[in-house]
Every structure is written in C-alpha cells, then in structure tokens.
Design an enzyme around this catalytic site. Structure first.
Site, PDB file in Angstrom:
ATOM      1  CD  GLU A 222      -3.101  -1.048   0.601  1.00  0.00           C
ATOM      2  OE1 GLU A 222      -3.285  -0.014  -0.073  1.00  0.00           O
ATOM      3  OE2 GLU A 222      -3.935  -1.966   0.668  1.00  0.00           O
ATOM      4  CB  CYS A 256      -1.563   7.462   1.417  1.00  0.00           C
ATOM      5  SG  CYS A 256      -3.072   6.704   2.057  1.00  0.00           S
TER       6      CYS A 256
HETATM    7  P1  NAD Z   1       8.207   4.863   4.909  1.00  0.00           P
HETATM    8  O1  NAD Z   1       8.175   4.041   3.688  1.00  0.00           O
HETATM    9  O2  NAD Z   1       9.395   5.737   5.142  1.00  0.00           O
HETATM   10  O3  NAD Z   1       8.097   3.939   6.228  1.00  0.00           O
HETATM   11  C1  NAD Z   1       7.109   2.938   6.359  1.00  0.00           C
HETATM   12  C2  NAD Z   1       7.639   1.835   7.271  1.00  0.00           C
HETATM   13  O4  NAD Z   1       8.816   1.272   6.698  1.00  0.00           O
HETATM   14  C3  NAD Z   1       7.998   2.300   8.673  1.00  0.00           C
HETATM   15  O5  NAD Z   1       7.566   1.337   9.615  1.00  0.00           O
HETATM   16  C4  NAD Z   1       9.528   2.367   8.635  1.00  0.00           C
HETATM   17  O6  NAD Z   1      10.114   2.089   9.888  1.00  0.00           O
HETATM   18  C5  NAD Z   1       9.903   1.286   7.635  1.00  0.00           C
HETATM   19  N1  NAD Z   1      11.146   1.609   6.907  1.00  0.00           N
HETATM   20  C6  NAD Z   1      11.611   2.835   6.565  1.00  0.00           C
HETATM   21  N2  NAD Z   1      12.778   2.726   5.882  1.00  0.00           N
HETATM   22  C7  NAD Z   1      13.043   1.397   5.792  1.00  0.00           C
HETATM   23  C8  NAD Z   1      14.110   0.635   5.208  1.00  0.00           C
HETATM   24  N3  NAD Z   1      15.125   1.215   4.580  1.00  0.00           N
HETATM   25  N4  NAD Z   1      14.046  -0.709   5.300  1.00  0.00           N
HETATM   26  C9  NAD Z   1      13.026  -1.316   5.925  1.00  0.00           C
HETATM   27  N5  NAD Z   1      11.994  -0.640   6.504  1.00  0.00           N
HETATM   28  C10 NAD Z   1      11.998   0.685   6.446  1.00  0.00           C
HETATM   29  O7  NAD Z   1       6.846   5.690   4.900  1.00  0.00           O
HETATM   30  P2  NAD Z   1       6.378   6.807   5.909  1.00  0.00           P
HETATM   31  O8  NAD Z   1       7.240   8.011   5.734  1.00  0.00           O
HETATM   32  O9  NAD Z   1       6.235   6.233   7.268  1.00  0.00           O
HETATM   33  O10 NAD Z   1       4.885   7.107   5.343  1.00  0.00           O
HETATM   34  C11 NAD Z   1       4.657   7.949   4.265  1.00  0.00           C
HETATM   35  C12 NAD Z   1       4.473   7.204   2.955  1.00  0.00           C
HETATM   36  O11 NAD Z   1       3.515   6.172   3.119  1.00  0.00           O
HETATM   37  C13 NAD Z   1       3.904   8.097   1.859  1.00  0.00           C
HETATM   38  O12 NAD Z   1       4.516   7.792   0.637  1.00  0.00           O
HETATM   39  C14 NAD Z   1       2.433   7.739   1.829  1.00  0.00           C
HETATM   40  O13 NAD Z   1       1.773   8.029   0.625  1.00  0.00           O
HETATM   41  C15 NAD Z   1       2.494   6.281   2.117  1.00  0.00           C
HETATM   42  N6  NAD Z   1       1.226   5.792   2.667  1.00  0.00           N
HETATM   43  C16 NAD Z   1       0.454   4.941   1.932  1.00  0.00           C
HETATM   44  C17 NAD Z   1      -0.771   4.511   2.421  1.00  0.00           C
HETATM   45  C18 NAD Z   1      -1.667   3.564   1.663  1.00  0.00           C
HETATM   46  O14 NAD Z   1      -2.615   3.049   2.264  1.00  0.00           O
HETATM   47  N7  NAD Z   1      -1.432   3.305   0.386  1.00  0.00           N
HETATM   48  C19 NAD Z   1      -1.206   4.956   3.667  1.00  0.00           C
HETATM   49  C20 NAD Z   1      -0.391   5.823   4.379  1.00  0.00           C
HETATM   50  C21 NAD Z   1       0.832   6.220   3.880  1.00  0.00           C
END
Ligand code: NAD
Length: 477
Positions: A222, A256
């Site tokens: 997602e 998002c």
């Molecule tokens: P992110 O991808 O930075 O982090 C998400 C998760 O991944 C966190 O738990 C984080 O600890 C982990 N993570 C981060 N870097 C990592 C790595 N290198 N290796 C492994 N795990 C890692 O996202 P965010 O900043 O927390 O959220 C914002 C993003 O999420 C935006 O792009 C937004 O559009 C998207 N989002 C999508 C939905 C959906 O339902 N499609 C909902 C909410 C947010």
C-alpha cells in the site's frame, strides 16, 4: 557499562526470532480455528480499543499534535468500523465456495476453501499510526493468521498504546508488536513470513519487495504517490472547495490519498480559488499557524523537506495565494495554495505529503488527462464535475488505485470496496472482504468420487477411442 551495537543487534534478533519461532506452532493451531473463535478475538480487540479511546487521542496529540476529533474519525473509528464490518460478514466471506465441474472431469466435485496464510508481518507508517497498524491486523486475525506488527519509529506514544491494547487481547505467540528502525525492520524482512502487508513509501516498498523475493513471500504494498484532482467547468464550486479543503488539510496533508495537486478548468479557476480561500478561512479560523486546529508535520526533517519544495516553487515563479507560513521549526505549516505552478518545479515531481496545494489550469479535459498520464499511476484520482460522459472519459483515460467522483479521501472509509494502489502506488488490496482475501490462501480442493472418472480417458495407452476423445476435447471443451 554501555551496550555495544553488536549486543543491541543480537538482543533484538533473539527477541524477534523467538517470537517468530513461537508463532509457527500457534499458526498451525490457528488453521483449525473457527469463525466464532476469530470473531471472539476481534470483539475483544474492539472492547480494548473503546477502553483506550482517550489514551489513543492523547498519544496522537503527543506524537504530532493531531486534534482529538481527527483522531476519532480517521484513526479509532476507521479501525472499529473495520472490526464491526468483518465480524458481521466473516462467516459469509470464509464459506467454502462450491464450483461447477466441467464435463471432462465428470465424477469429481470441487470447492475453494479460504485458509490462513500462516505467519504474517504488518509494517506500518507514521501518518495514520493507529489506523494503518490495526486496520490490516483485523483482516490478518479474521483470516486466522499470527502476526508481527512493526509500527513506525516516529510515533512512539501511539506505539505504547498499541502495545498495551495488543497485549491485553493476544499472547505474543499470536500477535506481537516489535518497535524499531531500519535494522529491526530489515531483520524482520529476512525471515520467511507467509505474507507481508506493507504500508509506506514507494521507495521502501521496493526494499520490502526485494527482501520478500528472497523467501518468495507474497506481499501487499500500500504505497503513495501524487493523487490528481480535476475540477471541471461544470463542477459545483462551493461543494468542491469544501471537500477538497477537508481532504487536503486533514492530518495537515500527510494523507496517502490527499489531493496532491489540482487541475482546474480555466473558466472556473478564479471562482474556485476564491471558494478555496474562503473555505480555508472558515474551517481553520485564520492564516495564523498557531491557531489552526490541525496537526503538525511529523518531524522537523519532513517540515524542512516541505519548506524546500515550497521555496523551490516560489523561486521558480509560483504565487502564494493563501498561507505559506512556516513556524515552530517548520513543523507547523499553514494550509497553503500555490498558483502559477509549472511542471519543472519539485512540487509537481514528487509526492508533497504536506499542506501545500498547487493549482494548474487546463482548457481541455484531454490536456488534464495528459498531465496525469505523464506521471506514475496514482493511489487516488478525483474528479469534480457533473457530466457522466466526462466522468467516464477520465476514468477510461487515466488509471489509478482508487477513484472518487465529486468527493475525495472518504473512499478509504467504505469497507465495502477494495483499497489499494496500482503500479507505483502499490498492488494488492486491503479493507473488509478484500483485506481478508489478502491474508488468505484460496485453496482449491478437487475430490474424486468414482474409480471410473471421465478423466481416466486422458490416461495412456491411447487407443483409437481415446484419440477420438482427445480430438473432441481440443475441438469443444
Ligand atoms: P516509509 O516508507 O518511510 O516507512 C514505512 C515503514 O517502513 C515504517 O515502519 C519504517 O520504519 C519502515 N522503513 C523505513 N525505511 C526502511 C528501510 N530502509 N528498510 C526497511 N523498513 C523501512 O513511509 P512513511 O514516511 O512512514 O509514510 C509515508 C508514505 O507512506 C507516503 O509515501 C504515503 O503516501 C504512504 N502511505 C500509503 C498509504 C496507503 O494506504 N497506500 C497509507 C499511508 C501512507
């Protein structure tokens, strides 16, 4: 004596691998759990969420000053609605599906059963930290899986409440919460889970998918992206402005499915801008960032990122027509409208994920579709306008994960429809029936009921009659 990095690593690896091992035995028992057992657990979860309502609101306020009302409608209620909808329908969703038997397989009967995938992992982001950790959990539990939840490291207060709620409903060997940053998440990703449900950015989505590939683990991704919002010349201006202001500035734009940029027909642009400005003033009382009843940006790093995007747009000629105030180390940003925006600006090249709303003018719907199609496929596409032909034109011309006509963002809350992206905004679906499907294996079972089935005509040796049968198969079946 301070702990070394190696000792910390060894510590969390041991904790995680012990839980993962313990979950194997439980996941095997859960395969035999009934719909009633699972509903009982979900009801227990519902009870604890209701019990911790105040703590949830306080935690989100501590994490990024999210207003209590927003927490109620976009975090707590969304998860409760998911639980209630799932409990009401689970029996129907998990009922084995009897299917027809094709003539060449006469003698056998077949059905599809929905069984748990096994051990699952949910990785969630910070922007809706309660909703996006527990929403998918409802589906995982309903489908009969064990689960490890890895919430975002940027919402520590919310994580404390999530851990407390989970510990009151589940043993760790069934559902556990593991907090941590990249090293903990990467260790989790190295384990052979049976499904990973990831919500986050497209960049990290690629890391997750690469890691999952090593174990051939299935993934639901997602992700995010730039969700376009078209306001066509026959749209109801006041109504569109109100819905856009709600959808964009909820959670200070850190949603998002928030409208990322507006594509506005030239004939109504001035009128719409005035309506947007008026609505922002009415809803948020003033342009003063200190008094606006909406939340902060999650941290200074993200605040500075949004400010850089803003500054880049202004330096390249964008006009600030409302807001543009940054304070409190850039974590408080007022609802901002930007006109005279062009494609060479960062604001049109990356997901904004903050309260900046760029406005682009078009004169023909075909041009609006071209702009959308010049970018990766978005998570949401919104169209405001009342002619069915034009609505259909946009739906057929531009792909998106989800779509709303004459509204925005609220499609997320309808548990009757799937929620998910396409291409760069992800794949697979969550919510309701679709969420339970994501966490289930659809297992076909064929039962042979006779020792002389018609399929035995496919076995060698091939005499002239069997040759005739195979010719008929090729020709007619
Ligand atoms: P992110 O991808 O930075 O982090 C998400 C998760 O991944 C966190 O738990 C984080 O600890 C982990 N993570 C981060 N870097 C990592 C790595 N290198 N290796 C492994 N795990 C890692 O996202 P965010 O900043 O927390 O959220 C914002 C993003 O999420 C935006 O792009 C937004 O559009 C998207 N989002 C999508 C939905 C959906 O339902 N499609 C909902 C909410 C947010």
């Amino acid at each position: 004596m301070s702990t070394t990095a190696e000792e910390t690593k060894a510590g969390f690896e041991k904790e995680i691998s012990t839980i993962f091992e313990d979950q194997l035995a439980v996941s095997r028992q859960l395969r035999k759990s009934t719909v009633k057992d699972r509903i009982r657990k979900l009801k227990k979860l519902e009870k604890q969420i209701l019990h911790f309502q105040e703590e949830i609101k306080q935690a989100l306020y501590r994490d990024f000053q999210k207003p209590a009302e927003e927490t109620e409608i976009s975090e707590t209620w969304v998860v409760l609605a998911e639980i209630r909808h799932t409990c009401k329908n689970l029996k129907k969703w998990l009922r084995p599906q009897k299917v027809d038997t094709p003539l060449p397989l006469l003698g056998s009967t077949s059905e599809v059963i929905f069984e748990p995938k096994g051990r699952t992992l949910i990785i969630s982001p910070w922007n809706y930290p309660f909703n996006l950790a527990l929403g998918p959990l409802v589906s995982a539990v309903a489908a009969g899986n064990t689960c490890i939840i890895k919430p975002s490291e940027f919402t520590p207060s919310t994580n404390v409440v999530i851990k407390e709620i989970i510990s009151r409903v589940f043993d760790k060997a069934e559902v556990a919460v593991i907090e941590g940053e990249v090293p903990e998440t990467q260790y989790l990703l190295s384990l052979p889970f049976d499904h990973i449900f990831f919500t986050g950015s497209p960049a990290v989505g690629k890391i997750v998918m690469e890691a999952a590939a090593k174990n051939l683990t299935g993934v639901t991704l997602e992700l995010g992206g730039k969700s376009p919002t078209i306001i066509h010349k026959d749209a109801k201006i006041k109504d569109s402005a109100e819905k856009i202001v709600f959808g964009k500035f909820l959670n200070a734009g850190q949603t998002c499915v928030a409208p990322d940029y507006l594509l506005v027909h030239k004939d109504i642009k001035n009128e719409l801008i005035e309506a947007l400005k008026r609505t922002i003033k009415e809803k948020f009382h003033s342009d003063d960032p200190e008094t606006t009843p909406y939340c902060n940006i999650i941290n200074q790093k993200n605040g500075e990122r949004i400010k850089d995007i803003f500054q880049d747009a202004v330096d390249k000629g964008a006009k600030v027509i409302s807001g543009g105030n940054f304070s409190n180390n850039d974590i408080t940003i007022s609802p901002t409208l930007l006109d005279s925006v062009s494609e060479d600006m960062r604001i049109m090249g990356e997901e904004i994920f903050g309260p900046l709303l760029p406005i682009i003018e078009y004169d023909d719907l075909k041009n609006a579709a071209e702009i959308i199609n010049s970018k990766p496929k978005p998570l949401a596409l919104y169209y405001f306008g009342n002619t069915s032909k034009d609505q259909k034109f946009i739906i057929q011309s531009c792909q998106s994960g989800t779509t709303a006509i004459n509204d925005c963002v609220i499609q997320f809350t309808n548990t009757e429809i799937p929620f998910g992206g396409i291409g760069n905004s992800g794949f697979g679906n969550g919510h309701g029936y679709w969420g339970v499907r994501a966490f289930s294996h659809e297992r076909p079972i064929l039962k042979q009921n006779t020792i002389f089935p018609s399929s035995s005509l496919l076995h060698p040796p091939y005499n002239s009659f069997k040759r005739f049968v195979s010719k008929m198969l090729v020709k007619y079946f």
